[in-house]
Scaffold this motif. Structure first.
Motif, PDB file in Angstrom:
ATOM      1  N   GLN A  29      -7.539 -22.414 -63.665  1.00  0.00           N
ATOM      2  CA  GLN A  29      -6.982 -23.271 -62.614  1.00  0.00           C
ATOM      3  C   GLN A  29      -6.985 -24.724 -63.054  1.00  0.00           C
ATOM      4  O   GLN A  29      -5.997 -25.438 -62.880  1.00  0.00           O
ATOM      5  N   GLU A  30      -8.098 -25.164 -63.646  1.00  0.00           N
ATOM      6  CA  GLU A  30      -8.205 -26.545 -64.114  1.00  0.00           C
ATOM      7  C   GLU A  30      -7.179 -26.833 -65.205  1.00  0.00           C
ATOM      8  O   GLU A  30      -6.516 -27.873 -65.191  1.00  0.00           O
ATOM      9  N   LEU A  31      -7.019 -25.912 -66.152  1.00  0.00           N
ATOM     10  CA  LEU A  31      -6.044 -26.081 -67.228  1.00  0.00           C
ATOM     11  C   LEU A  31      -4.628 -26.187 -66.662  1.00  0.00           C
ATOM     12  O   LEU A  31      -3.841 -27.030 -67.086  1.00  0.00           O
ATOM     13  N   ALA A  32      -4.318 -25.372 -65.675  1.00  0.00           N
ATOM     14  CA  ALA A  32      -2.980 -25.397 -65.080  1.00  0.00           C
ATOM     15  C   ALA A  32      -2.726 -26.700 -64.322  1.00  0.00           C
ATOM     16  O   ALA A  32      -1.604 -27.209 -64.330  1.00  0.00           O
ATOM     17  N   GLU A  33      -3.749 -27.240 -63.688  1.00  0.00           N
ATOM     18  CA  GLU A  33      -3.572 -28.431 -62.863  1.00  0.00           C
ATOM     19  C   GLU A  33      -3.605 -29.742 -63.649  1.00  0.00           C
ATOM     20  O   GLU A  33      -3.278 -30.786 -63.102  1.00  0.00           O
ATOM     21  N   THR A  34      -3.964 -29.704 -64.930  1.00  0.00           N
ATOM     22  CA  THR A  34      -3.995 -30.937 -65.730  1.00  0.00           C
ATOM     23  C   THR A  34      -2.605 -31.376 -66.157  1.00  0.00           C
ATOM     24  O   THR A  34      -2.428 -32.513 -66.568  1.00  0.00           O
ATOM     25  N   GLY A  35      -1.631 -30.479 -66.083  1.00  0.00           N
ATOM     26  CA  GLY A  35      -0.259 -30.841 -66.432  1.00  0.00           C
ATOM     27  C   GLY A  35       0.065 -30.713 -67.901  1.00  0.00           C
ATOM     28  O   GLY A  35       1.117 -31.176 -68.344  1.00  0.00           O
ATOM     29  N   LEU A  59       0.882 -23.988 -74.300  1.00  0.00           N
ATOM     30  CA  LEU A  59      -0.391 -24.427 -73.765  1.00  0.00           C
ATOM     31  C   LEU A  59      -1.344 -24.881 -74.849  1.00  0.00           C
ATOM     32  O   LEU A  59      -1.289 -24.384 -75.976  1.00  0.00           O
ATOM     33  N   PRO A  60      -2.223 -25.850 -74.523  1.00  0.00           N
ATOM     34  CA  PRO A  60      -3.219 -26.303 -75.483  1.00  0.00           C
ATOM     35  C   PRO A  60      -4.396 -25.337 -75.498  1.00  0.00           C
ATOM     36  O   PRO A  60      -4.954 -25.015 -74.460  1.00  0.00           O
ATOM     37  N   LEU A  61      -4.733 -24.860 -76.678  1.00  0.00           N
ATOM     38  CA  LEU A  61      -5.897 -23.989 -76.843  1.00  0.00           C
ATOM     39  C   LEU A  61      -6.727 -24.545 -77.985  1.00  0.00           C
ATOM     40  O   LEU A  61      -6.296 -24.509 -79.143  1.00  0.00           O
ATOM     41  N   GLY A  62      -7.875 -25.072 -77.657  1.00  0.00           N
ATOM     42  CA  GLY A  62      -8.710 -25.691 -78.680  1.00  0.00           C
ATOM     43  C   GLY A  62      -8.049 -26.952 -79.200  1.00  0.00           C
ATOM     44  O   GLY A  62      -7.640 -27.812 -78.428  1.00  0.00           O
ATOM     45  N   ASN A  63      -7.903 -27.048 -80.519  1.00  0.00           N
ATOM     46  CA  ASN A  63      -7.277 -28.216 -81.141  1.00  0.00           C
ATOM     47  C   ASN A  63      -5.819 -27.983 -81.494  1.00  0.00           C
ATOM     48  O   ASN A  63      -5.243 -28.750 -82.255  1.00  0.00           O
ATOM     49  N   ALA A  64      -5.231 -26.925 -80.978  1.00  0.00           N
ATOM     50  CA  ALA A  64      -3.847 -26.589 -81.324  1.00  0.00           C
ATOM     51  C   ALA A  64      -3.040 -26.327 -80.058  1.00  0.00           C
ATOM     52  O   ALA A  64      -3.583 -26.213 -78.968  1.00  0.00           O
ATOM     53  N   VAL A  65      -1.752 -26.258 -80.238  1.00  0.00           N
ATOM     54  CA  VAL A  65      -0.843 -25.894 -79.154  1.00  0.00           C
ATOM     55  C   VAL A  65      -0.289 -24.519 -79.496  1.00  0.00           C
ATOM     56  O   VAL A  65       0.133 -24.273 -80.628  1.00  0.00           O
ATOM     57  N   GLN A  66      -0.303 -23.627 -78.532  1.00  0.00           N
ATOM     58  CA  GLN A  66       0.192 -22.276 -78.768  1.00  0.00           C
ATOM     59  C   GLN A  66       1.370 -21.997 -77.854  1.00  0.00           C
ATOM     60  O   GLN A  66       1.352 -22.344 -76.675  1.00  0.00           O
ATOM     61  N   VAL A  67       2.397 -21.366 -78.413  1.00  0.00           N
ATOM     62  CA  VAL A  67       3.579 -20.977 -77.652  1.00  0.00           C
ATOM     63  C   VAL A  67       3.604 -19.460 -77.610  1.00  0.00           C
ATOM     64  O   VAL A  67       3.579 -18.804 -78.652  1.00  0.00           O
TER      65      VAL A  67
END
Length: 106
Positions: A29-35, A59-67
């Motif tokens: 929920q927090e990850l979704a609401e950060t924008g 989405l950001p996961l750790g130090n990377a962005v994953q699609v």
């Protein structure tokens, strides 16, 4: 016994938690609401945004962005293999993010 009917759409926080992309639903929920999450290229800022089969999440996961592309909606938070079968990674990252991070260290 009643048969479980697949759903047409799920909340993004449930999907992130079911797919084991976050450890807990409050973290999802927090990850979704950060924008910082994009759904089909559109920024998401609420945990109640609906996800359907065929949607693409960035989405950001750790130090990377994953699609990832949602192949099928999960019915529960099951084992990791079951969760991974519900999405396809589109950005070409290695399947093991720790190994990928170690490859970049020189």
């Amino acid at each position: 016994m009643a048969e479980r009917v697949p759903v047409a759409a799920l909340r993004i926080d449930k999907v992130l938690w079911f797919l084991r992309l976050t450890k807990t639903r409050p973290l999802a929920q927090e990850l979704a609401e950060t924008g910082h999450i994009r759904l089909n290229g559109r920024r998401i800022d609420r945990a109640s945004a609906k996800i359907a089969t065929g949607d693409v999440l960035t989405l950001p996961l750790g130090n990377a962005v994953q699609v990832i592309e949602i192949v099928s909606l999960p019915l529960r938070r099951g084992p990791a293999l079951e969760a991974r079968s519900c999405y396809r990674v589109l950005d070409g990252l290695r399947s093991n993010p720790i190994a990928a991070a170690n490859q970049n260290v020189a």
